[in-house]
Design a protein around this motif. Structure first.
Motif, PDB file in Angstrom:
ATOM      1  N   ASN A 218     -28.702 -11.564 -63.657  1.00 52.63           N
ATOM      2  CA  ASN A 218     -28.900 -11.241 -62.250  1.00 52.63           C
ATOM      3  C   ASN A 218     -28.951  -9.753 -61.976  1.00 52.63           C
ATOM      4  N   HIS A 219     -28.622  -8.990 -62.963  1.00 53.43           N
ATOM      5  CA  HIS A 219     -28.506  -7.561 -62.706  1.00 53.43           C
ATOM      6  C   HIS A 219     -29.856  -6.881 -62.709  1.00 53.43           C
ATOM      7  N   CYS A 220     -30.108  -6.068 -61.699  1.00 52.86           N
ATOM      8  CA  CYS A 220     -31.308  -5.227 -61.727  1.00 52.86           C
ATOM      9  C   CYS A 220     -30.858  -3.823 -62.041  1.00 52.86           C
ATOM     10  N   CYS A 221     -31.786  -2.960 -62.300  1.00 50.32           N
ATOM     11  CA  CYS A 221     -31.425  -1.587 -62.650  1.00 50.32           C
ATOM     12  C   CYS A 221     -30.659  -0.975 -61.496  1.00 50.32           C
ATOM     13  N   SER A 222     -29.426  -0.559 -61.726  1.00 53.13           N
ATOM     14  CA  SER A 222     -28.646  -0.047 -60.608  1.00 53.13           C
ATOM     15  C   SER A 222     -29.097   1.361 -60.281  1.00 53.13           C
ATOM     16  N   ASN A 223     -29.005   1.690 -59.022  1.00 50.89           N
ATOM     17  CA  ASN A 223     -29.473   2.973 -58.547  1.00 50.89           C
ATOM     18  C   ASN A 223     -28.334   3.562 -57.738  1.00 50.89           C
ATOM     19  N   MET A 224     -27.752   4.662 -58.221  1.00 51.68           N
ATOM     20  CA  MET A 224     -26.582   5.217 -57.573  1.00 51.68           C
ATOM     21  C   MET A 224     -26.950   5.895 -56.269  1.00 51.68           C
ATOM     22  N   MET A 225     -26.370   5.429 -55.167  1.00 50.05           N
ATOM     23  CA  MET A 225     -26.649   6.043 -53.879  1.00 50.05           C
ATOM     24  C   MET A 225     -25.663   7.163 -53.587  1.00 50.05           C
ATOM     25  N   ALA A 226     -24.391   6.944 -53.943  1.00 48.89           N
ATOM     26  CA  ALA A 226     -23.354   7.910 -53.577  1.00 48.89           C
ATOM     27  C   ALA A 226     -22.153   7.707 -54.477  1.00 48.89           C
ATOM     28  N   SER A 227     -21.361   8.761 -54.620  1.00 50.20           N
ATOM     29  CA  SER A 227     -20.109   8.671 -55.359  1.00 50.20           C
ATOM     30  C   SER A 227     -19.059   9.440 -54.585  1.00 50.20           C
ATOM     31  N   SER A 228     -17.834   8.884 -54.576  1.00 48.69           N
ATOM     32  CA  SER A 228     -16.783   9.518 -53.776  1.00 48.69           C
ATOM     33  C   SER A 228     -16.392  10.881 -54.336  1.00 48.69           C
ATOM     34  N   ASP A 229     -16.684  11.115 -55.639  1.00 47.35           N
ATOM     35  CA  ASP A 229     -16.260  12.370 -56.250  1.00 47.35           C
ATOM     36  C   ASP A 229     -17.409  13.363 -56.393  1.00 47.35           C
ATOM     37  N   LYS A 230     -18.541  13.070 -55.743  1.00 48.67           N
ATOM     38  CA  LYS A 230     -19.664  14.006 -55.815  1.00 48.67           C
ATOM     39  C   LYS A 230     -20.050  14.448 -54.410  1.00 48.67           C
ATOM     40  N   ALA A 231     -20.371  15.729 -54.272  1.00 46.90           N
ATOM     41  CA  ALA A 231     -20.719  16.246 -52.957  1.00 46.90           C
ATOM     42  C   ALA A 231     -21.992  15.571 -52.462  1.00 46.90           C
ATOM     43  N   PRO A 232     -22.057  15.242 -51.179  1.00 46.38           N
ATOM     44  CA  PRO A 232     -23.255  14.609 -50.645  1.00 46.38           C
ATOM     45  C   PRO A 232     -24.385  15.614 -50.528  1.00 46.38           C
ATOM     46  N   ASP A 233     -25.608  15.095 -50.364  1.00 50.60           N
ATOM     47  CA  ASP A 233     -26.748  15.977 -50.083  1.00 50.60           C
ATOM     48  C   ASP A 233     -26.523  16.668 -48.749  1.00 50.60           C
ATOM     49  N   SER A 234     -27.225  17.771 -48.558  1.00 46.94           N
ATOM     50  CA  SER A 234     -26.880  18.617 -47.406  1.00 46.94           C
ATOM     51  C   SER A 234     -27.438  18.075 -46.096  1.00 46.94           C
ATOM     52  N   MET A 235     -26.799  18.526 -45.039  1.00 46.57           N
ATOM     53  CA  MET A 235     -27.204  18.196 -43.679  1.00 46.57           C
ATOM     54  C   MET A 235     -27.472  19.493 -42.942  1.00 46.57           C
ATOM     55  N   PRO A 236     -28.188  19.437 -41.814  1.00 46.41           N
ATOM     56  CA  PRO A 236     -28.384  20.667 -41.032  1.00 46.41           C
ATOM     57  C   PRO A 236     -27.039  21.246 -40.597  1.00 46.41           C
ATOM     58  N   VAL A 237     -26.985  22.571 -40.528  1.00 42.52           N
ATOM     59  CA  VAL A 237     -25.719  23.227 -40.186  1.00 42.52           C
ATOM     60  C   VAL A 237     -25.350  22.981 -38.725  1.00 42.52           C
ATOM     61  N   GLY A 238     -26.342  22.983 -37.848  1.00 44.44           N
ATOM     62  CA  GLY A 238     -26.085  22.782 -36.419  1.00 44.44           C
ATOM     63  C   GLY A 238     -25.212  23.903 -35.870  1.00 44.44           C
ATOM     64  N   ASP A 239     -24.408  23.574 -34.867  1.00 43.47           N
ATOM     65  CA  ASP A 239     -23.548  24.614 -34.296  1.00 43.47           C
ATOM     66  C   ASP A 239     -22.187  24.632 -34.977  1.00 43.47           C
ATOM     67  N   GLY A 240     -22.052  23.870 -36.029  1.00 42.71           N
ATOM     68  CA  GLY A 240     -20.813  23.887 -36.807  1.00 42.71           C
ATOM     69  C   GLY A 240     -19.796  22.864 -36.360  1.00 42.71           C
ATOM     70  N   SER A 241     -20.046  22.176 -35.255  1.00 38.21           N
ATOM     71  CA  SER A 241     -19.023  21.226 -34.773  1.00 38.21           C
ATOM     72  C   SER A 241     -19.027  19.970 -35.647  1.00 38.21           C
ATOM     73  N   VAL A 242     -17.842  19.376 -35.732  1.00 39.11           N
ATOM     74  CA  VAL A 242     -17.649  18.205 -36.583  1.00 39.11           C
ATOM     75  C   VAL A 242     -17.034  17.077 -35.754  1.00 39.11           C
ATOM     76  N   PRO A 243     -17.727  16.025 -35.367  1.00 36.51           N
ATOM     77  CA  PRO A 243     -19.135  15.831 -35.667  1.00 36.51           C
ATOM     78  C   PRO A 243     -20.000  16.646 -34.717  1.00 36.51           C
ATOM     79  N   PRO A 244     -21.278  16.792 -35.037  1.00 35.53           N
ATOM     80  CA  PRO A 244     -22.182  17.408 -34.067  1.00 35.53           C
ATOM     81  C   PRO A 244     -22.346  16.453 -32.881  1.00 35.53           C
ATOM     82  N   GLY A 245     -22.897  16.972 -31.776  1.00 37.78           N
ATOM     83  CA  GLY A 245     -23.171  16.069 -30.659  1.00 37.78           C
ATOM     84  C   GLY A 245     -22.862  16.691 -29.320  1.00 37.78           C
TER      85      GLY A 245
END
Lengths: 241, 304
Positions: free
Chosen positions: B48-75
């Motif tokens: 049943n297994h298909c080739c797994s594709n890693m989306m995210a890992s808790s120990d790896k930095a995520p891809d970047s997001m726009p900086v915005g005005d720096g607020s966390v969260p933006p909005g």
């Protein structure tokens, strides 16, 4: 597989709370401020399924608060009762914020348009006109849901790994028996609400193709790693000062 | 104690598809239909297994997001109209589970995959019975606090009923409590005493879903497993973090520690493997992988 109804789930193991313990709890509750949780102002009922298994569907009671106009954060319980289990959480963002997410992140988020427009997502106890004023906005949002406690498979404790959850995206996914059970308990009619909500619109740019697990499935996997920094580096435990 | 299989009222377990191993825990149905956790054989593959594709890992930095005005969260700030709608709804709903939160605790946690990353946490706790508590965890006690995760707390009695592979995900609380780090701000120490003595015998399982300390403007990536402060190595909380916390809440961790020094602590059973990193030097990260979703028709949705 047959869906499981929240009303017949097993008890959490453990002794009843002793009087002494509960007195301390009550005293603490009167003295302390509860800043973050006082922001929780809304109860929303919906359904989730596991991101790798649509046959496992769970009734989810969301207790939500706004961080700002564009973001809400929700605690998810299995029932709206005092002894409900905290089974997960959900973050909800507007389309504008969703579009700023990296493409690798988007699949973990799901759209809300179908859930809202079909009527299956609702605010228990809130009259239609008031409810719709908020749900108009929710229809355009995206959510990221993680569950930690798989009550639907009979777990009496929160065992195992966190689970990414997804939301309904079209007719024919929700088990009719689950739908009827919720409708009768809350005295709502999804079909009636669907008609009332026909005017609502989903995300302005349409549902993003990467949302909803990009049409595939997602699973969490545990990986064992070496501790960082290395625990070998110090042979003598440091004493806490 | 956990129910024996015969006591379970319902028996709705999903058919589980196996996944290949790096060292993934998976659930397999034993003959009595009680799900257990086991470590599968290395190298096991299933059809049943298909080739797994890693989306995210808790120990790896995520891809970047726009900086915005720096607020966390933006909005944008809440509109007045929206606030009115919210208040109206709020008056009509009872929010029972939220009203059960009876304690605010301030403490510290470390990331299991990187113990140099240490955070102050604010737990809003509901006790479900004498042996079990559930906590909504925030990064501050302010109304603007971000919900960063959930922690579950069980007595040592309950922990000992869990299989080893589950225990590895849990951490002890005795040092955290006796060191004075675990505090109920605003509650005098002596009023806390009986609750603290109870808490010193507990174990926690804490998943962090928003790594604010990493700079994430939104909750990105996979949930991370957190560990508790201990007297050993990098899990000792940096003194400046504790000082800052004490200053903010006008409390003294040091004084609390002195008054808690004679707390009876849990005597670990031989089989207890919580605080896994302390015994083995190994910890855990969580990956999110793309897989085939099991859909309602029993047909697999083909991979793109």
């Amino acid at each position: 597989m047959d869906p499981v109804h929240a009303s017949i789930l097993p008890e959490v193991p453990g002794e009843k709370t002793k009087i002494g313990t509960s007195l301390v709890d009550t005293a603490a509750a009167t003295i302390q401020s509860f800043g973050p949780t006082k922001q929780i102002h809304q109860h929303l009922c919906a359904f989730h399924f596991y991101a790798d298994d649509m046959t496992r569907q769970v009734e989810a009671h969301h207790y939500c608060g706004h961080l700002n106009e564009d973001m809400r954060q929700c605690l998810i319980y299995d029932r709206p009762d005092a002894d409900a289990r905290l089974i997960g959480l959900e973050y909800i963002v507007t389309e504008e914020l969703f579009l700023t997410l990296p493409d690798t992140e988007k699949p973990m988020w799901h759209s809300h348009e179908y859930e809202v427009k079909s009527g299956v997502l609702f605010l228990p106890g809130v009259p239609g006109p008031v409810e719709r004023k908020d749900l108009e906005k929710v229809a355009k949002t995206y959510g990221k849901t993680i569950h930690f406690w798989q009550v639907d498979r009979g777990d009496e404790l929160p065992l195992g790994l966190p689970q990414v959850m997804m939301a309904l995206t079209r007719d024919g996914q929700l088990y009719p028996s689950l739908a009827k059970d919720v409708e009768s308990r809350y005295g709502v009619s999804f079909e009636k609400e669907r008609a009332n909500r026909a005017y609502m619109e989903g995300p302005t740019h349409g549902i993003h193709p990467k949302a909803n697990a990009a049409g595939i499935g997602l699973k969490t996997v545990l990986r064992e790693i070496e501790c960082k920094p290395s625990v070998q580096s110090e042979s003598v435990p440091r004493v806490f000062v | 104690m956990l129910h024996t299989p015969g006591n379970l009222a319902t028996n709705h377990f999903s058919k589980v598809t196996s996944h290949p191993v790096k060292t993934s825990l998976h659930q397999r149905q034993p003959p009595n239909n009680r799900l257990q956790f086991i470590i599968p054989n290395q190298g096991t593959k299933t059809k049943n297994h298909c080739c797994s594709n890693m989306m995210a890992s808790s120990d790896k930095a995520p891809d970047s997001m726009p900086v915005g005005d720096g607020s966390v969260p933006p909005g944008k700030p809440m509109t007045m109209g929206h606030q009115v709608v919210d208040k109206t709804a709020q008056m009509l709903q009872t929010l029972k589970p939220i009203k059960q939160m009876s304690q605010h605790v301030c403490t510290f946690a470390v990331y299991g995959h990187d113990m140099s990353r240490q955070i102050e946490t604010h737990h809003y706790i509901t006790r479900l019975n004498q042996d079990f508590l559930q906590c909504a965890v925030y990064d501050s006690d302010e109304p603007t606090a971000r919900l960063i995760g959930v922690e579950y707390i069980v007595s040592d009695r309950i922990l000992d009923t869990l299989p080893p592979d589950e225990q590895k995900l849990w951490h002890s609380h005795d040092h955290e409590v006796t060191s004075g780090m675990w505090m109920n701000p605003g509650v005098p120490e002596m009023n806390q005493r009986s609750e603290l003595e109870n808490m010193a015998h507990t174990y926690g399982k804490f998943w962090c879903t928003w790594q604010v300390d990493r700079g994430d403007k939104l909750p990105l990536g996979a949930p991370a497993l957190m560990m508790s402060p201990q007297m050993v190595n990098m899990s000792v909380i940096k003194p400046e973090l504790v000082r800052e916390r004490d200053r903010k809440f006008k409390i003294s961790t040091d004084e609390a520690r002195k008054s808690r020094v004679n707390f009876p602590v849990s005597k670990p059973g031989n089989a207890r493997v919580a605080d896994y990193w302390m015994h083995t030097g190994k910890s855990f990260a969580v990956d999110i992988e793309q897989v085939e979703m099991k859909d309602l028709g029993g047909q697999k949705i083909p991979s793109i």
